[in-house]
Design a protein around this motif. Structure first.
Motif, PDB file in Angstrom:
ATOM      1  N   PHE A 164       0.848  -1.190   0.000  1.00  0.00           N
ATOM      2  CA  PHE A 164       0.000   0.000   0.000  1.00  0.00           C
ATOM      3  C   PHE A 164       0.878   1.233   0.000  1.00  0.00           C
ATOM      4  O   PHE A 164       2.068   1.180   0.292  1.00  0.00           O
ATOM      5  CB  PHE A 164      -0.963   0.015   1.182  1.00  0.00           C
ATOM      6  CG  PHE A 164      -0.334  -0.337   2.510  1.00  0.00           C
ATOM      7  CD1 PHE A 164       0.605   0.488   3.113  1.00  0.00           C
ATOM      8  CD2 PHE A 164      -0.677  -1.514   3.152  1.00  0.00           C
ATOM      9  CE1 PHE A 164       1.175   0.158   4.323  1.00  0.00           C
ATOM     10  CE2 PHE A 164      -0.105  -1.857   4.370  1.00  0.00           C
ATOM     11  CZ  PHE A 164       0.813  -1.016   4.961  1.00  0.00           C
ATOM     12  N   GLN A 165       0.264   2.363  -0.337  1.00  0.00           N
ATOM     13  CA  GLN A 165       1.010   3.615  -0.418  1.00  0.00           C
ATOM     14  C   GLN A 165       1.023   4.355   0.916  1.00  0.00           C
ATOM     15  O   GLN A 165       0.088   4.236   1.723  1.00  0.00           O
ATOM     16  CB  GLN A 165       0.400   4.528  -1.480  1.00  0.00           C
ATOM     17  CG  GLN A 165       0.678   4.107  -2.906  1.00  0.00           C
ATOM     18  CD  GLN A 165       0.239   5.162  -3.896  1.00  0.00           C
ATOM     19  OE1 GLN A 165      -0.779   5.840  -3.707  1.00  0.00           O
ATOM     20  NE2 GLN A 165       0.999   5.330  -4.978  1.00  0.00           N
ATOM     21  N   VAL A 167       0.654   8.039   1.996  1.00  0.00           N
ATOM     22  CA  VAL A 167       0.074   9.185   1.300  1.00  0.00           C
ATOM     23  C   VAL A 167       0.028  10.415   2.216  1.00  0.00           C
ATOM     24  O   VAL A 167       0.052  10.295   3.446  1.00  0.00           O
ATOM     25  CB  VAL A 167      -1.350   8.868   0.791  1.00  0.00           C
ATOM     26  CG1 VAL A 167      -1.310   7.705  -0.189  1.00  0.00           C
ATOM     27  CG2 VAL A 167      -2.285   8.546   1.956  1.00  0.00           C
ATOM     28  N   GLN A 209       8.700  10.687  -3.118  1.00  0.00           N
ATOM     29  CA  GLN A 209       9.492  10.586  -4.337  1.00  0.00           C
ATOM     30  C   GLN A 209       9.294  11.843  -5.163  1.00  0.00           C
ATOM     31  O   GLN A 209       8.207  12.395  -5.225  1.00  0.00           O
ATOM     32  CB  GLN A 209       9.129   9.333  -5.140  1.00  0.00           C
ATOM     33  CG  GLN A 209       7.700   9.260  -5.630  1.00  0.00           C
ATOM     34  CD  GLN A 209       7.440   8.000  -6.445  1.00  0.00           C
ATOM     35  OE1 GLN A 209       8.308   7.150  -6.610  1.00  0.00           O
ATOM     36  NE2 GLN A 209       6.233   7.874  -6.962  1.00  0.00           N
ATOM     37  N   PHE A 246      -0.627   5.783   6.050  1.00  0.00           N
ATOM     38  CA  PHE A 246      -0.802   4.707   5.091  1.00  0.00           C
ATOM     39  C   PHE A 246      -2.220   4.779   4.517  1.00  0.00           C
ATOM     40  O   PHE A 246      -3.194   4.966   5.254  1.00  0.00           O
ATOM     41  CB  PHE A 246      -0.564   3.351   5.744  1.00  0.00           C
ATOM     42  CG  PHE A 246       0.865   3.135   6.154  1.00  0.00           C
ATOM     43  CD1 PHE A 246       1.904   3.461   5.306  1.00  0.00           C
ATOM     44  CD2 PHE A 246       1.171   2.599   7.397  1.00  0.00           C
ATOM     45  CE1 PHE A 246       3.221   3.268   5.670  1.00  0.00           C
ATOM     46  CE2 PHE A 246       2.489   2.396   7.780  1.00  0.00           C
ATOM     47  CZ  PHE A 246       3.511   2.736   6.911  1.00  0.00           C
ATOM     48  N   GLU A 247      -2.316   4.605   3.209  1.00  0.00           N
ATOM     49  CA  GLU A 247      -3.578   4.810   2.493  1.00  0.00           C
ATOM     50  C   GLU A 247      -4.751   3.980   3.035  1.00  0.00           C
ATOM     51  O   GLU A 247      -5.877   4.504   3.134  1.00  0.00           O
ATOM     52  CB  GLU A 247      -3.367   4.536   0.998  1.00  0.00           C
ATOM     53  CG  GLU A 247      -4.559   4.850   0.122  1.00  0.00           C
ATOM     54  CD  GLU A 247      -5.522   3.675  -0.007  1.00  0.00           C
ATOM     55  OE1 GLU A 247      -6.701   3.914  -0.323  1.00  0.00           O
ATOM     56  OE2 GLU A 247      -5.079   2.516   0.213  1.00  0.00           O
ATOM     57  N   ARG A 261      -6.373  13.782  -1.111  1.00  0.00           N
ATOM     58  CA  ARG A 261      -4.959  13.499  -1.355  1.00  0.00           C
ATOM     59  C   ARG A 261      -4.218  14.798  -1.651  1.00  0.00           C
ATOM     60  O   ARG A 261      -4.722  15.697  -2.318  1.00  0.00           O
ATOM     61  CB  ARG A 261      -4.797  12.541  -2.544  1.00  0.00           C
ATOM     62  CG  ARG A 261      -5.281  11.117  -2.310  1.00  0.00           C
ATOM     63  CD  ARG A 261      -4.262  10.272  -1.573  1.00  0.00           C
ATOM     64  NE  ARG A 261      -3.021  10.092  -2.306  1.00  0.00           N
ATOM     65  CZ  ARG A 261      -2.780   9.062  -3.120  1.00  0.00           C
ATOM     66  NH1 ARG A 261      -3.700   8.130  -3.332  1.00  0.00           N
ATOM     67  NH2 ARG A 261      -1.610   8.949  -3.718  1.00  0.00           N
ATOM     68  N   SER A 267       3.718  10.068  -3.623  1.00  0.00           N
ATOM     69  CA  SER A 267       3.506   8.944  -2.705  1.00  0.00           C
ATOM     70  C   SER A 267       4.420   7.769  -3.045  1.00  0.00           C
ATOM     71  O   SER A 267       4.640   7.457  -4.222  1.00  0.00           O
ATOM     72  CB  SER A 267       2.048   8.486  -2.759  1.00  0.00           C
ATOM     73  OG  SER A 267       1.182   9.523  -2.358  1.00  0.00           O
ATOM     74  N   ILE A 268       4.932   7.117  -2.008  1.00  0.00           N
ATOM     75  CA  ILE A 268       5.745   5.912  -2.197  1.00  0.00           C
ATOM     76  C   ILE A 268       4.921   4.681  -1.829  1.00  0.00           C
ATOM     77  O   ILE A 268       3.909   4.779  -1.146  1.00  0.00           O
ATOM     78  CB  ILE A 268       7.024   5.950  -1.337  1.00  0.00           C
ATOM     79  CG1 ILE A 268       6.648   5.944   0.154  1.00  0.00           C
ATOM     80  CG2 ILE A 268       7.884   7.146  -1.690  1.00  0.00           C
ATOM     81  CD1 ILE A 268       7.822   5.633   1.060  1.00  0.00           C
ATOM     82  N   GLU A 269       5.375   3.528  -2.299  1.00  0.00           N
ATOM     83  CA  GLU A 269       4.690   2.274  -1.972  1.00  0.00           C
ATOM     84  C   GLU A 269       5.447   1.510  -0.900  1.00  0.00           C
ATOM     85  O   GLU A 269       6.669   1.359  -0.977  1.00  0.00           O
ATOM     86  CB  GLU A 269       4.536   1.394  -3.225  1.00  0.00           C
ATOM     87  CG  GLU A 269       3.720   0.135  -2.959  1.00  0.00           C
ATOM     88  CD  GLU A 269       3.344  -0.611  -4.223  1.00  0.00           C
ATOM     89  OE1 GLU A 269       2.249  -0.367  -4.764  1.00  0.00           O
ATOM     90  OE2 GLU A 269       4.168  -1.435  -4.670  1.00  0.00           O
ATOM     91  N   GLU A 270       4.726   1.046   0.108  1.00  0.00           N
ATOM     92  CA  GLU A 270       5.281   0.225   1.175  1.00  0.00           C
ATOM     93  C   GLU A 270       4.965  -1.245   0.903  1.00  0.00           C
ATOM     94  O   GLU A 270       3.989  -1.557   0.214  1.00  0.00           O
ATOM     95  CB  GLU A 270       4.699   0.640   2.530  1.00  0.00           C
ATOM     96  CG  GLU A 270       5.021   2.060   2.946  1.00  0.00           C
ATOM     97  CD  GLU A 270       6.455   2.212   3.427  1.00  0.00           C
ATOM     98  OE1 GLU A 270       7.196   1.216   3.418  1.00  0.00           O
ATOM     99  OE2 GLU A 270       6.834   3.333   3.810  1.00  0.00           O
TER     100      GLU A 270
END
Length: 301
Positions: A164-165, A167, A209, A246-247, A261, A267-270
């Motif tokens: 998940f992102q 955000v 990012q 976390f989104e 948003r 946004s980065i992805e985890e």
């Protein structure tokens, strides 16, 4: 084996893991004086102190650290053997100790806990909500939950959520008043709800990012700093400022329009949340039952 000594060993281990008599007493549902008496009884039989006591802290002596390191795994093996026998009779019982960040509760754990309480009335599940990284073996936990990238390679990991992102979000009322940032640099002019890392005490820099997809670490400032992402969400809903969460925690808020948003391209992805535990614990009945219940409630393959 001295039977009185054996009976007191779990108390000694709890004091060592909790770092104090009062904390151990609360965990064991005993009085601090009873815990102190049990520890003194073990020390008297061994002929040397296991703990150094001051008015502010309790620490293991060198002999105590050696003793706990030897006795802890042995008692754990005994407990596992007892639980395996109970399991053969269809019983899942005892104490299951879990360590996880608080955000894991609504994202993955609560439905499983509800199901476990109905299926296994003889099992007690103790959850420590902890944002810092801990050694679950040294601290006496059966399993932990963390982001995948934070798990030691010698552990077995079970995926609980998809990736998940992370955000950035804010309430419409805040954005109407302060404007919408167009670039990462614009965050410097906004009230950002920051985080304080419990483990190190440092202020957390947001992982984002840039326009070229490169990872950047952004120091933010604002009127509030917290240690809990669920509270950061709550403050964002109240229009305090921009939150970094976390989104999945704000998915319903975004759908309902309670939050919007901010800088979505940044946004980065985890990797998602994982349950993890030592390899030699995979067959322990209480842990096995928990994993099976998680698979059902989360519809894991």
């Amino acid at each position: 084996m001295d039977r009185d000594l054996l009976a007191h060993l779990p108390i000694v281990l709890t004091v060592a893991r909790r770092g104090g008599f009062a904390s151990a007493a609360a965990a064991l549902n005993m009085s601090p004086s009873a815990v102190s008496h049990a520890v003194k009884a073990v020390e008297d039989r061994l002929g040397q102190p296991l703990f150094v006591r001051t008015t502010r802290s309790v620490a293991l002596t060198e002999a105590g650290a050696s003793f706990v390191a030897s006795v802890g795994p042995a008692l754990a093996t005994v407990e596992e053997s007892v639980e395996r026998v109970r399991s053969a009779k269809g019983q899942v019982a005892g104490l299951l100790r879990l360590n996880m960040p608080r955000l894991a509760l609504p994202l993955a754990i609560t439905p499983a806990i509800v199901a476990m309480s109905r299926l296994y009335p003889d099992l007690t599940i103790e959850i420590t909500a902890d944002e810092s990284l801990v050694d679950i073996v040294a601290d006496g936990y059966d399993a932990g939950i963390r982001l995948g990238e934070m798990i030691a390679q010698d552990m077995i990991a079970v995926r609980l959520t998809p990736p998940f992102q992370a955000v950035t979000v804010a309430a419409p009322s805040y954005l109407e008043e302060r404007g919408v940032p167009d670039a990462i640099a614009d965050l410097a002019g906004h009230n950002c709800i920051g985080y304080r890392l419990i483990s190190s005490g440092a202020a957390y820099a947001w992982d984002l990012q840039d326009e070229d997809g490169r990872a950047v670490s952004v120091a933010v400032s604002g009127s509030v700093r917290v240690t809990d992402s669920l509270y950061a969400r709550e403050l964002a809903l109240q229009g305090v400022g921009i939150a970094y969460v976390f989104e999945p925690l704000v998915r319903e808020d975004l759908s309902a329009g309670r939050l919007r948003r901010v800088l979505p391209a940044a946004s980065i992805e985890e990797p998602g949340l994982f349950l993890y535990f030592p390899r030699n614990s995979s067959g322990v009945p209480k842990l096995r039952a928990f994993i099976d219940t998680l698979r059902r409630t989360l519809r894991l393959s």
